[in-house]
Design a protein around this motif. Structure first.
Motif, PDB file in Angstrom:
ATOM      1  N   PHE A 115       0.838  -1.193   0.000  1.00 20.46           N
ATOM      2  CA  PHE A 115       0.000   0.000   0.000  1.00 20.46           C
ATOM      3  C   PHE A 115       0.879   1.251   0.000  1.00 20.46           C
ATOM      4  N   GLU A 116       0.260   2.368  -0.319  1.00 27.10           N
ATOM      5  CA  GLU A 116       0.853   3.689  -0.147  1.00 27.10           C
ATOM      6  C   GLU A 116       0.098   4.353   0.998  1.00 27.10           C
ATOM      7  N   HIS A 117       0.703   5.406   1.556  1.00 27.03           N
ATOM      8  CA  HIS A 117      -0.056   6.139   2.563  1.00 27.03           C
ATOM      9  C   HIS A 117      -1.051   7.041   1.857  1.00 27.03           C
ATOM     10  N   SER A 118      -2.127   7.309   2.519  1.00 26.33           N
ATOM     11  CA  SER A 118      -3.164   8.164   1.974  1.00 26.33           C
ATOM     12  C   SER A 118      -2.802   9.618   2.226  1.00 26.33           C
ATOM     13  N   ASP A 119      -3.694  10.502   1.884  1.00 28.49           N
ATOM     14  CA  ASP A 119      -3.504  11.942   2.041  1.00 28.49           C
ATOM     15  C   ASP A 119      -2.995  12.277   3.448  1.00 28.49           C
ATOM     16  N   PRO A 120      -1.909  13.053   3.557  1.00 31.86           N
ATOM     17  CA  PRO A 120      -1.391  13.417   4.881  1.00 31.86           C
ATOM     18  C   PRO A 120      -2.435  14.098   5.769  1.00 31.86           C
ATOM     19  N   GLY A 121      -3.407  14.771   5.185  1.00 29.21           N
ATOM     20  CA  GLY A 121      -4.447  15.419   5.966  1.00 29.21           C
ATOM     21  C   GLY A 121      -5.384  14.447   6.660  1.00 29.21           C
ATOM     22  N   LEU A 122      -5.395  13.184   6.241  1.00 26.36           N
ATOM     23  CA  LEU A 122      -6.247  12.170   6.872  1.00 26.36           C
ATOM     24  C   LEU A 122      -5.599  11.534   8.103  1.00 26.36           C
ATOM     25  N   GLN A 123      -4.289  11.729   8.241  1.00 23.50           N
ATOM     26  CA  GLN A 123      -3.563  11.097   9.338  1.00 23.50           C
ATOM     27  C   GLN A 123      -3.928  11.783  10.656  1.00 23.50           C
ATOM     28  N   ASP A 124      -3.853  11.025  11.755  1.00 23.57           N
ATOM     29  CA  ASP A 124      -4.250  11.545  13.053  1.00 23.57           C
ATOM     30  C   ASP A 124      -3.283  11.031  14.106  1.00 23.57           C
ATOM     31  N   LEU A 162      -4.013   4.308   5.107  1.00 24.76           N
ATOM     32  CA  LEU A 162      -3.269   3.800   3.965  1.00 24.76           C
ATOM     33  C   LEU A 162      -4.213   3.669   2.786  1.00 24.76           C
ATOM     34  N   GLU A 163      -3.687   3.887   1.592  1.00 22.11           N
ATOM     35  CA  GLU A 163      -4.495   3.740   0.380  1.00 22.11           C
ATOM     36  C   GLU A 163      -4.161   2.394  -0.244  1.00 22.11           C
ATOM     37  N   ALA A 164      -5.158   1.551  -0.313  1.00 26.52           N
ATOM     38  CA  ALA A 164      -4.965   0.205  -0.846  1.00 26.52           C
ATOM     39  C   ALA A 164      -4.928   0.241  -2.373  1.00 26.52           C
ATOM     40  N   PRO A 165      -4.129  -0.633  -2.988  1.00 25.93           N
ATOM     41  CA  PRO A 165      -4.129  -0.727  -4.445  1.00 25.93           C
ATOM     42  C   PRO A 165      -5.407  -1.414  -4.936  1.00 25.93           C
ATOM     43  N   GLU A 166      -5.626  -1.339  -6.209  1.00 28.03           N
ATOM     44  CA  GLU A 166      -6.808  -1.938  -6.836  1.00 28.03           C
ATOM     45  C   GLU A 166      -6.951  -3.420  -6.502  1.00 28.03           C
ATOM     46  N   GLU A 167      -5.818  -4.107  -6.369  1.00 28.34           N
ATOM     47  CA  GLU A 167      -5.817  -5.546  -6.107  1.00 28.34           C
ATOM     48  C   GLU A 167      -6.374  -5.906  -4.724  1.00 28.34           C
TER      49      GLU A 167
END
Length: 116
Positions: free
Chosen positions: A76-85, A91-96
């Motif tokens: 995975f990649e991390h999601s938007d930094p603004g969503l972190q707490d 984390l942003e999951a890939p299509e798979e």
């Protein structure tokens, strides 16, 4: 923080970051429906450092936990930094990831618009 629209993928476990610090993960969860891209929420029992979502050692352990539960796909990649707490990383999951999420009850709302 969980709600009735969450699907819990994993319960509590311990994960270690790249500095060797241990963190108590309360749960890994997703929302029960979405439009293709799935954000994966990792709740911690205690506040964590703001940049922990970038810690590759910790993120790998989270993904390894999901693989142990049946996910078979890329990292995975991390999601938007603004969503972190302070007690949550996103984390942003890939299509798979979608087939695994569907096996846990996730509904892809975008499929309603697919042409047959």
């Amino acid at each position: 923080m969980t709600t009735d629209t969450d699907i819990e993928l994993s319960g509590p476990f311990k994960a270690v970051d790249s500095t060797g610090r241990s963190h108590d993960v309360k749960a890994i969860r997703i929302f029960d429906e979405g439009y293709g891209i799935i954000d994966v929420y990792v709740d911690f029992a205690n506040p964590v450092d703001g940049g922990l979502y970038k810690d590759t050692v910790l993120v790998k352990q989270i993904i390894d936990r999901l693989r142990a539960l049946g996910y078979n796909g890329p990292d995975f990649e991390h999601s938007d930094p603004g969503l972190q707490d302070r007690q949550l990383i996103v984390l942003e999951a890939p299509e798979e990831f979608a087939p695994f999420a569907k096996s846990r009850g996730w509904k892809n709302l975008a499929e309603e618009f697919d042409e047959e």
